[in-house]
Write a protein that holds these residues in place. Structure first.
Motif, mmCIF file in Angstrom:
data_model
loop_
_atom_site.group_PDB
_atom_site.id
_atom_site.type_symbol
_atom_site.label_atom_id
_atom_site.label_comp_id
_atom_site.label_asym_id
_atom_site.label_seq_id
_atom_site.Cartn_x
_atom_site.Cartn_y
_atom_site.Cartn_z
ATOM 1 N N ALA A 45 -48.341 -62.285 5.047
ATOM 2 C CA ALA A 45 -47.774 -63.487 4.427
ATOM 3 C C ALA A 45 -46.555 -63.989 5.204
ATOM 4 N N LEU A 46 -45.726 -63.064 5.692
ATOM 5 C CA LEU A 46 -44.554 -63.466 6.470
ATOM 6 C C LEU A 46 -44.945 -64.099 7.805
ATOM 7 N N ALA A 47 -46.081 -63.724 8.365
ATOM 8 C CA ALA A 47 -46.544 -64.271 9.636
ATOM 9 C C ALA A 47 -47.355 -65.550 9.461
ATOM 10 N N ASP A 48 -47.753 -65.844 8.239
ATOM 11 C CA ASP A 48 -48.622 -66.991 7.976
ATOM 12 C C ASP A 48 -47.871 -68.305 8.153
ATOM 13 N N ASP A 49 -48.578 -69.299 8.666
ATOM 14 C CA ASP A 49 -48.027 -70.633 8.882
ATOM 15 C C ASP A 49 -49.213 -71.587 8.984
ATOM 16 N N PRO A 50 -49.115 -72.796 8.443
ATOM 17 C CA PRO A 50 -50.246 -73.723 8.519
ATOM 18 C C PRO A 50 -50.675 -74.071 9.946
ATOM 19 N N ALA A 51 -49.794 -73.906 10.914
ATOM 20 C CA ALA A 51 -50.135 -74.208 12.306
ATOM 21 C C ALA A 51 -50.869 -73.064 12.998
ATOM 22 N N ASN A 52 -50.962 -71.911 12.355
ATOM 23 C CA ASN A 52 -51.628 -70.762 12.968
ATOM 24 C C ASN A 52 -53.134 -70.937 13.001
ATOM 25 N N GLY A 53 -53.710 -70.550 14.112
ATOM 26 C CA GLY A 53 -55.147 -70.376 14.205
ATOM 27 C C GLY A 53 -55.481 -68.902 14.218
ATOM 28 N N ALA A 54 -54.436 -68.069 14.360
ATOM 29 C CA ALA A 54 -54.627 -66.622 14.406
ATOM 30 C C ALA A 54 -53.356 -65.925 13.944
ATOM 31 N N ILE A 55 -53.563 -64.825 13.253
ATOM 32 C CA ILE A 55 -52.491 -63.882 12.950
ATOM 33 C C ILE A 55 -53.010 -62.522 13.375
ATOM 34 N N VAL A 56 -52.301 -61.894 14.292
ATOM 35 C CA VAL A 56 -52.674 -60.555 14.749
ATOM 36 C C VAL A 56 -51.657 -59.578 14.185
ATOM 37 N N VAL A 57 -52.170 -58.527 13.529
ATOM 38 C CA VAL A 57 -51.314 -57.514 12.920
ATOM 39 C C VAL A 57 -51.635 -56.168 13.569
ATOM 40 N N MET A 58 -50.591 -55.470 13.984
ATOM 41 C CA MET A 58 -50.733 -54.111 14.491
ATOM 42 C C MET A 58 -50.097 -53.181 13.466
ATOM 43 N N SER A 59 -50.868 -52.213 13.016
ATOM 44 C CA SER A 59 -50.399 -51.240 12.037
ATOM 45 C C SER A 59 -50.389 -49.862 12.666
ATOM 46 N N GLY A 60 -49.206 -49.260 12.753
ATOM 47 C CA GLY A 60 -49.096 -47.888 13.243
ATOM 48 C C GLY A 60 -49.054 -46.945 12.057
ATOM 49 N N THR A 61 -49.899 -45.925 12.075
ATOM 50 C CA THR A 61 -49.978 -44.989 10.952
ATOM 51 C C THR A 61 -49.751 -43.555 11.420
ATOM 52 N N VAL A 62 -49.368 -42.724 10.486
ATOM 53 C CA VAL A 62 -49.157 -41.303 10.764
ATOM 54 C C VAL A 62 -50.525 -40.628 10.815
ATOM 55 N N ARG A 63 -50.835 -40.020 11.959
ATOM 56 C CA ARG A 63 -52.128 -39.339 12.112
ATOM 57 C C ARG A 63 -51.975 -37.836 11.865
ATOM 58 N N HIS A 64 -53.091 -37.182 11.650
ATOM 59 C CA HIS A 64 -53.102 -35.774 11.242
ATOM 60 C C HIS A 64 -52.969 -34.773 12.395
ATOM 61 N N GLN A 65 -52.975 -35.250 13.652
ATOM 62 C CA GLN A 65 -52.847 -34.324 14.778
ATOM 63 C C GLN A 65 -52.287 -35.061 15.982
ATOM 64 N N THR A 66 -51.689 -34.284 16.868
ATOM 65 C CA THR A 66 -51.225 -34.782 18.155
ATOM 66 C C THR A 66 -51.638 -33.755 19.198
ATOM 67 N N ASP A 67 -52.390 -34.221 20.168
ATOM 68 C CA ASP A 67 -52.897 -33.333 21.215
ATOM 69 C C ASP A 67 -53.606 -32.110 20.632
ATOM 70 N N GLY A 68 -54.339 -32.308 19.544
ATOM 71 C CA GLY A 68 -55.081 -31.224 18.915
ATOM 72 C C GLY A 68 -54.264 -30.323 18.020
ATOM 73 N N LYS A 69 -52.968 -30.545 17.929
ATOM 74 C CA LYS A 69 -52.088 -29.721 17.104
ATOM 75 C C LYS A 69 -51.919 -30.404 15.739
ATOM 76 N N PRO A 70 -52.192 -29.681 14.635
ATOM 77 C CA PRO A 70 -52.127 -30.294 13.302
ATOM 78 C C PRO A 70 -50.714 -30.737 12.913
ATOM 79 N N VAL A 71 -50.599 -31.995 12.501
ATOM 80 C CA VAL A 71 -49.345 -32.584 12.031
ATOM 81 C C VAL A 71 -49.449 -32.734 10.514
ATOM 82 N N VAL A 72 -48.377 -32.408 9.790
ATOM 83 C CA VAL A 72 -48.379 -32.569 8.332
ATOM 84 C C VAL A 72 -47.532 -33.751 7.878
ATOM 85 N N ALA A 73 -46.587 -34.186 8.714
ATOM 86 C CA ALA A 73 -45.738 -35.329 8.373
ATOM 87 C C ALA A 73 -44.931 -35.742 9.593
ATOM 88 N N LEU A 74 -44.383 -36.953 9.535
ATOM 89 C CA LEU A 74 -43.431 -37.427 10.534
ATOM 90 C C LEU A 74 -42.178 -37.892 9.812
#
Length: 156
Positions: A26-55
């Motif tokens: 909604a914050l990126a929306d504008d009537p002049a837009n033909g596109a809104i691209v959103v990148m979402s970074g999320t916490v994943r369950h492993q890094t380099d095969g090592k189990p992660v429980v939180a960040l």
């Protein structure tokens, strides 16, 4: 500082609160837009095969917000048709699957929106004073500057 003018409708935040895709869109929306691209970074369950429980994220907020503003200014210099730039990053302890960062760019054309969004997240990861602590399943933890992601480290 870059010479481009920032839009008063851009939005930058460092927050403990959960991030909302709907709010960022909604914050990126504008009537002049033909596109809104959103990148979402999320916490994943492993890094380099090592189990992660939180960040856990920490940031030097005033400088991080200034870096976000500089990113938006450079976007407007490179892609002058961009209408909105939204960059929000969480701090605090996040569980697997939670959103840590949202970047959205609204623009009349998709090509510029994709390029500007990728530039924003790549530059944020390289320049913003934000650190993450990876909490491993074995009880250990490690601090990593998210800027290390641009230097070729694999745990980003």
């Amino acid at each position: 500082m870059f010479s481009a003018t920032l839009s008063t409708q851009d939005s930058f935040a460092i927050t403990f609160a959960p991030l909302s895709l709907d709010e960022i869109y909604a914050l990126a929306d504008d009537p002049a837009n033909g596109a809104i691209v959103v990148m979402s970074g999320t916490v994943r369950h492993q890094t380099d095969g090592k189990p992660v429980v939180a960040l856990a994220y920490q940031a030097y907020e005033p400088m991080a917000i200034e870096v976000f503003r500089q990113i938006a200014a450079q976007i407007r210099t490179t892609w002058p048709d961009v209408n909105r730039v939204v960059i929000h990053h969480r701090v605090g302890k996040l569980k697997i699957g939670e959103i840590s960062v949202l970047v959205a760019v609204g623009c009349p054309h998709r090509g510029e929106a994709f390029a500007a969004c990728q530039y924003a997240i790549d530059t944020l990861k390289h320049n913003a004073p934000i650190w993450k602590k990876e909490h491993w399943a074995d009880g250990s933890s490690t601090w990593v500057s998210i800027g290390a992601c641009e230097t070729g480290e694999t745990n980003c």
